[in-house]
Design a protein around this motif. Structure first.
Motif, short mmCIF file in Angstrom:
data_model
loop_
_atom_site.label_atom_id
_atom_site.label_comp_id
_atom_site.label_asym_id
_atom_site.label_seq_id
_atom_site.Cartn_x
_atom_site.Cartn_y
_atom_site.Cartn_z
N LEU B 162 0.80 -1.22 0.00
CA LEU B 162 0.00 0.00 0.00
C LEU B 162 0.83 1.27 0.00
O LEU B 162 0.34 2.34 0.35
CB LEU B 162 -0.94 0.02 1.22
CG LEU B 162 -2.03 -1.05 1.26
CD1 LEU B 162 -2.85 -0.88 2.51
CD2 LEU B 162 -2.91 -0.98 0.03
N HIS B 163 2.12 1.19 -0.33
CA HIS B 163 2.93 2.40 -0.35
C HIS B 163 2.27 3.42 -1.28
O HIS B 163 1.65 3.05 -2.29
CB HIS B 163 4.36 2.10 -0.81
CG HIS B 163 4.41 1.35 -2.10
ND1 HIS B 163 4.25 1.95 -3.32
CD2 HIS B 163 4.57 0.02 -2.35
CE1 HIS B 163 4.32 1.03 -4.27
NE2 HIS B 163 4.51 -0.16 -3.70
N GLY B 164 2.36 4.65 -0.92
CA GLY B 164 1.70 5.68 -1.73
C GLY B 164 1.32 6.82 -0.80
O GLY B 164 1.87 6.93 0.31
N ASN B 165 0.37 7.65 -1.22
CA ASN B 165 0.06 8.81 -0.39
C ASN B 165 -1.13 8.58 0.54
O ASN B 165 -2.02 9.41 0.65
CB ASN B 165 -0.16 10.05 -1.24
CG ASN B 165 -1.09 9.75 -2.40
OD1 ASN B 165 -1.63 8.65 -2.48
ND2 ASN B 165 -1.27 10.73 -3.26
N ILE B 166 -1.18 7.40 1.17
CA ILE B 166 -2.16 7.21 2.23
C ILE B 166 -1.40 7.06 3.55
O ILE B 166 -0.21 6.71 3.56
CB ILE B 166 -3.03 5.96 2.02
CG1 ILE B 166 -2.15 4.70 1.91
CG2 ILE B 166 -3.92 6.13 0.80
CD1 ILE B 166 -2.90 3.44 2.21
N ARG B 167 -2.12 7.29 4.65
CA ARG B 167 -1.52 7.13 5.96
C ARG B 167 -1.71 5.68 6.40
O ARG B 167 -2.80 5.12 6.28
CB ARG B 167 -2.24 8.07 6.94
CG ARG B 167 -1.56 8.17 8.28
CD ARG B 167 -2.27 9.17 9.18
NE ARG B 167 -1.74 9.03 10.53
CZ ARG B 167 -2.42 9.28 11.63
NH1 ARG B 167 -3.66 9.73 11.57
NH2 ARG B 167 -1.85 9.12 12.80
N LEU B 168 -0.63 5.06 6.88
CA LEU B 168 -0.70 3.67 7.35
C LEU B 168 -0.43 3.67 8.84
O LEU B 168 0.59 4.18 9.29
CB LEU B 168 0.39 2.85 6.66
CG LEU B 168 -0.02 2.01 5.46
CD1 LEU B 168 1.23 1.47 4.79
CD2 LEU B 168 -0.92 0.88 5.87
N THR B 169 -1.35 3.13 9.63
CA THR B 169 -1.16 3.11 11.08
C THR B 169 -1.40 1.71 11.61
O THR B 169 -1.96 0.85 10.92
CB THR B 169 -2.13 4.07 11.79
OG1 THR B 169 -3.45 3.76 11.36
CG2 THR B 169 -1.84 5.52 11.45
N SER B 170 -0.98 1.47 12.83
CA SER B 170 -1.32 0.21 13.49
C SER B 170 -1.77 0.53 14.91
O SER B 170 -1.52 1.63 15.41
CB SER B 170 -0.14 -0.74 13.49
OG SER B 170 0.84 -0.27 14.38
N LEU B 171 -2.44 -0.41 15.55
CA LEU B 171 -2.90 -0.19 16.93
C LEU B 171 -1.69 0.02 17.83
O LEU B 171 -0.64 -0.58 17.63
CB LEU B 171 -3.70 -1.40 17.43
CG LEU B 171 -5.03 -1.66 16.74
CD1 LEU B 171 -5.74 -2.82 17.43
CD2 LEU B 171 -5.93 -0.43 16.78
#
Lengths: 199, 199
Positions: B162-171
């Motif tokens: 999912l690399h790209g211009n979205i934010r990736l978070t985890s708990l």
């Protein structure tokens, strides 16, 4: 689970959570398991529940749960041994049947006499037992009631009602198979000692 | 239980005993309870099971279990917040929903990557997640995978995809509410210490 009101799946979880031994968490787990095993488990379970809901009833003769008016044990001629085993509950009847040792018929009281809960002989199928002893050529009545105060009170009351020329017995009390003396209560050890037998 | 072959009641006990959390003994107890509460429990449960057996299916979009082709969360416009929470399993989705805090949509992987069990990305709805991120104007993907090795491996793989211009978070990882340090493992305490925050 969703924005809408209760869905069928939520309703199913709520109903499953009402079963003894299941809480909300285990009900959710069970429902997910059911949905995943639809063909193997969910559909057969739904069908069988429907059948049982339509057909299950109490045997008119002995109080056992059955899918016909008179249960298989009461209709089987093989079980007409002249012995009736009196139990408190259907689960006790099932426990006796699992041993495969008793060949006679049963009589399910549906509880025990209890002054506290206002349960008298008429609530308990005791009159029906007295009728059966006369009608079915009974020679022995085995009182397989729980070893609790209410159970023993009920046993005494039934013994009083059935005086006559039949044999009245009760299950032996003693050390359970595999039981360790250290973990048994004094009452059980006392009963086992008093009923000791020669070897 | 009887002289005949398996009756419906026996069949019901056998099926109930296959549910997680129930064994033969608790299945018998549950079936007796059901038969005693026929109107209150047995009939509603049979009806609801039948409905769920006919209607329950996986949401084509996110993998949630639903009674329609696309689940309520995916069809609700309120949930189109641009956030997708990725979970391993429907039970995890339900756990998230019980908090009522997350307002976005979900994506149920249906497991984790596992070399041992030969489970690759295509078995896991990961390609479908990549498609959704592009199609649904997603701005943030929250990886709510279990803190196990397989869960973390899967999280890394998804992050790569999912690399790209979205934010990736985890708990966040740390001390659970009500948790006592003395009972926590070293890994959790280390994570909590490293992620310490100013008060």
């Amino acid at each position: 689970m969703t924005d809408r009101n209760l869905t069928d799946i939520d309703a199913l979880i709520e109903l499953m959570a009402k079963l003894p031994g299941l809480g909300p968490r285990s009900a959710r787990r069970a429902v997910l398991h059911l949905i995943r095993k639809r063909a193997l488990l969910l559909t057969p379970l739904a069908d069988t529940l429907q059948t049982v809901a339509e057909t299950a009833r109490e045997c008119l003769n002995c109080g056992n749960i059955s899918t016909s008016d008179v249960c298989d044990i009461c209709t089987s001629n093989k079980r007409a041994t002249g012995e009736i085993c009196v139990v408190e509950d259907v689960s006790d009847l099932w426990a006796m049947e699992r041993t495969g040792v008793f060949k006679g018929r049963y009589h399910v009281l549906g509880g025990t006499l209890s002054a506290l809960d206002a349960i008298g002989p008429d609530e308990l199928r005791i009159p029906r037992l007295v009728d059966r002893v006369a009608a079915e050529n009974i020679t022995e009545v085995i009182l397989a009631l729980n070893a609790t105060i209410d159970g023993q009170t009920t046993a005494h009351y039934i013994a009083d009602q059935l005086h006559g020329n039949i044999r009245l017995t009760s299950l032996a009390q003693g050390v359970p198979i595999g039981g360790e003396l250290d973990y048994l209560d004094e009452g059980t050890i006392t009963a086992a000692l008093q009923a000791r037998k020669d070897i």
